[in-house]
Design a protein around this motif. Structure first.
Motif, short mmCIF file in Angstrom:
data_model
loop_
_atom_site.label_atom_id
_atom_site.label_comp_id
_atom_site.label_asym_id
_atom_site.label_seq_id
_atom_site.Cartn_x
_atom_site.Cartn_y
_atom_site.Cartn_z
N MET A 1 38.62 33.02 73.50
CA MET A 1 37.38 33.43 74.15
C MET A 1 36.76 32.20 74.76
O MET A 1 37.08 31.06 74.39
N ALA B 39 41.39 40.73 79.07
CA ALA B 39 40.35 41.48 78.36
C ALA B 39 40.79 42.93 78.25
O ALA B 39 41.59 43.42 79.06
N TYR B 40 40.29 43.61 77.24
CA TYR B 40 40.71 44.99 76.97
C TYR B 40 40.49 45.91 78.17
O TYR B 40 39.42 45.89 78.79
N ASP C 37 33.42 36.53 77.82
CA ASP C 37 34.74 37.13 77.90
C ASP C 37 35.61 36.70 76.73
O ASP C 37 35.57 35.55 76.30
N GLY D 213 36.09 42.07 74.60
CA GLY D 213 37.39 42.26 75.24
C GLY D 213 38.61 41.86 74.42
O GLY D 213 39.74 42.03 74.87
N MET D 214 38.41 41.32 73.19
CA MET D 214 39.55 40.85 72.40
C MET D 214 40.21 42.03 71.68
O MET D 214 40.16 42.16 70.45
N PHE E 103 39.76 37.44 75.10
CA PHE E 103 41.06 37.88 75.59
C PHE E 103 42.13 37.93 74.51
O PHE E 103 42.08 37.18 73.53
N ARG F 29 27.92 44.76 81.41
CA ARG F 29 28.58 43.47 81.57
C ARG F 29 27.65 42.48 82.26
O ARG F 29 27.63 41.31 81.93
#
Ligand code: C2O
Ligand code: CU
Length: 491
Positions: free
Chosen positions: A368, A383-384, A376, A477-478, A378, A5
């Motif tokens: 996003m 986020a996942y 990031d 993270g989506m 979402f 990250r």
């Protein structure tokens, strides 16, 4: 993950500082690498497009066909005369084709000979959680194995399989880990659609190469992936007889949308989508596929004289500077000569059950960061997190999911595991006919757009994911978890 990250954020900050391109999808700066191969130096329409290799079972019983695959690196001739290192199933790029029949089980033993963990997801399949190939169900690198059981308790469909290891799937799929899975049934087999050598699956994608012919992966990098591949070859040609062909098109790209059109603008028929045949064929002059989606089309080449050359063009909205002589061309058809054709496309292909009524309504918002400040992405602002259940679904429930793309520039799409759904509405307009009226598992959502989907969650209890199928976005993270259970706690 922490390290990764940090790397992502650093890359995004760099891109953000450059402005412009950062607005769309922030690109991660790549580690020091060779210069890019100039795509204009790649000869087009020089190599024949291969057809997928059909995988043979290692054993067959009265109820089940058993297969074995090994994930491994291999060299593929994507560019004429050069070898590119790719990640494959059994050395095939793209992966092999499994032919399955509804009601007959398929068992696949996967061995992971790669240097990264993998998870094999059968996209569009109705399977128990233990065989779903979810992001958290990893096969260890260096020889780990897992056996997946596919009950095939669903109607015919154009399925495919690919890596789904979270945070890694984007790069691993980009490097080649995909395959075909065509599920047929009596409904489909009773028709006289073009078959055998006249039924051709085609995996479409894009790629970027360095000057030694190796793939360059950099997250969010769609602007530089301007080399288009059909069945693993850059801009191939495909020889066709002057008769009808069925093409099953799979968008296996990470980010790129395709709008496919014949270069003479002439019409063809779309007969199916993700979850098999439509109720009726639709006359179209183009089909649009977002990543993960499939289109089943019939093109009649009998109207062309022998010797005709025709390009399958991509007219998807391109960014300024997107080179039309690269991303605007997919492959070239070369019409050889006449051939007998007893196939036909009937006016009614299948009957689909009416969607029925739903008891639960939910809303999802995809977003996003479009500024490039972070990497990031979402769903509903989150986020996942593989340990968080985002949506509790009661076993057997029929639900309507309204999914909105809150971004201004960035398209998204939406894929739900376990189910095939119906698209009820797009931007408030009912979808009652046309390419999106069949069974779907992935649906495009342009910036600002909204789709209303209906699905029935039955067959298996368990935890599954829904996500944007633009894999770079899913990796950012989506993605989210839903849990199907007979006793849901309220969320
Ligand atoms: Cu084809 Cu969850 O993906
Ligand atoms: Cu997305």
């Amino acid at each position: 993950m922490i390290q990764r990250r940090t790397v992502l954020k650093t890359g995004a900050a760099l891109t953000g500082a450059l402005g412009g391109a950062g607005l769309l999808v922030p690109a991660m700066s790549s580690p020091a690498q060779a210069t890019d191969l100039d795509p204009t130096t790649i000869p087009q329409f020089q190599q024949a497009m291969p057809v997928p290799k059909v995988l043979q079972p290692t054993r067959v019983s009265g109820t089940t066909s058993y297969y074995e695959m090994t994930m491994k690196e291999a060299d593929a001739e994507i560019l004429p005369g050069r070898l590119t290192r790719v990640r494959t199933f059994n050395g095939n790029f793209p992966g092999p084709l499994i032919k399955a029949v509804s009601g007959r089980r398929v068992v696949v033993k996967q061995t992971n000979g790669l240097s990264v963990p993998a998870s094999v997801h059968l996209h569009g399949a109705h399977v128990p959680q233990s065989s779903d190939g979810s992001p958290m169900d990893l096969i260890a690198p260096g020889g780990g194995t897992k056996t997946y059981t596919y009950p095939n308790a669903q109607p015919h469909a154009n399925l495919w399989f690919h890596d789904h290891a979270h945070h890694l799937e984007s790069e691993t799929v980009y490097r080649g880990l995909t395959g075909f899975y065509l599920l047929t049934d009596d409904v489909e087999r009773s028709l006289d659609l073009p078959s055998g050598t006249y039924d051709v699956p085609i995996a479409l994608r894009d790629a970027r190469f360095d000057d030694s012919g190796q793939l360059v992966y950099s997250m969010g990098d769609f602007m530089k992936r301007t080399v288009l591949l059909a069945n693993g070859r850059a801009w191939p040609y495909f020889a066709v007889a002057a008769r009808k062909y069925r093409f099953r098109l799979f968008n296996t790209a990470n980010l790129r949308f395709f709008t496919l059109q014949l270069s003479d603008g002439s019409a063809f028929q779309q007969i199916g989508s993700d979850g098999g045949l439509l109720e009726k064929p639709v006359d179209v002059t183009s089909v649009t596929l977002s990543p993960g989606e499939r289109a089943d089309i019939v093109v009649d080449f009998s109207r062309y004289a022998a010797g005709t050359r025709l390009i399958l063009a991509n007219t998807a909205p391109m960014l300024p500077g997107d080179p039309a002589d690269q991303v605007g061309r997919v492959l070239q058809f070369r019409v050889t000569g006449p051939a007998v054709d007893t196939s036909s496309v009937p006016a009614t292909l299948r009957k689909l059950p009416a969607p029925g009524s739903a008891t639960v309504n939910r809303s999802f918002e995809l977003s996003m960061d479009e500024t490039g400040a972070t990497m990031d992405a979402f769903i509903n602002g989150k986020a996942y997190d593989m340990d968080r259940i985002d949506t509790e679904v009661e076993y057997g429930a029929t639900e309507i999911w309204t999914v909105h793309n809150a971004n201004v520039f960035t398209p998204h799409n939406f894929h739900i595991h376990l189910v095939q759904f119906r698209v009820l509405e797009r931007d408030g307009k009912p979808v009652t006919s046309g390419p999106e009226s069949g069974l779907k598992d992935t649906v495009a959502i342009p910036p600002g757009g909204t789709v209303k989907l209906q699905a029935t969650f039955t067959g298996y209890e368990g935890t599954y994911v829904y996500h944007c199928h633009m894999f770079d976005h899913a990796a950012m993270g989506m993605m989210a978890n839903f849990r199907v259970t007979k006793n849901p706690s309220t969320t």
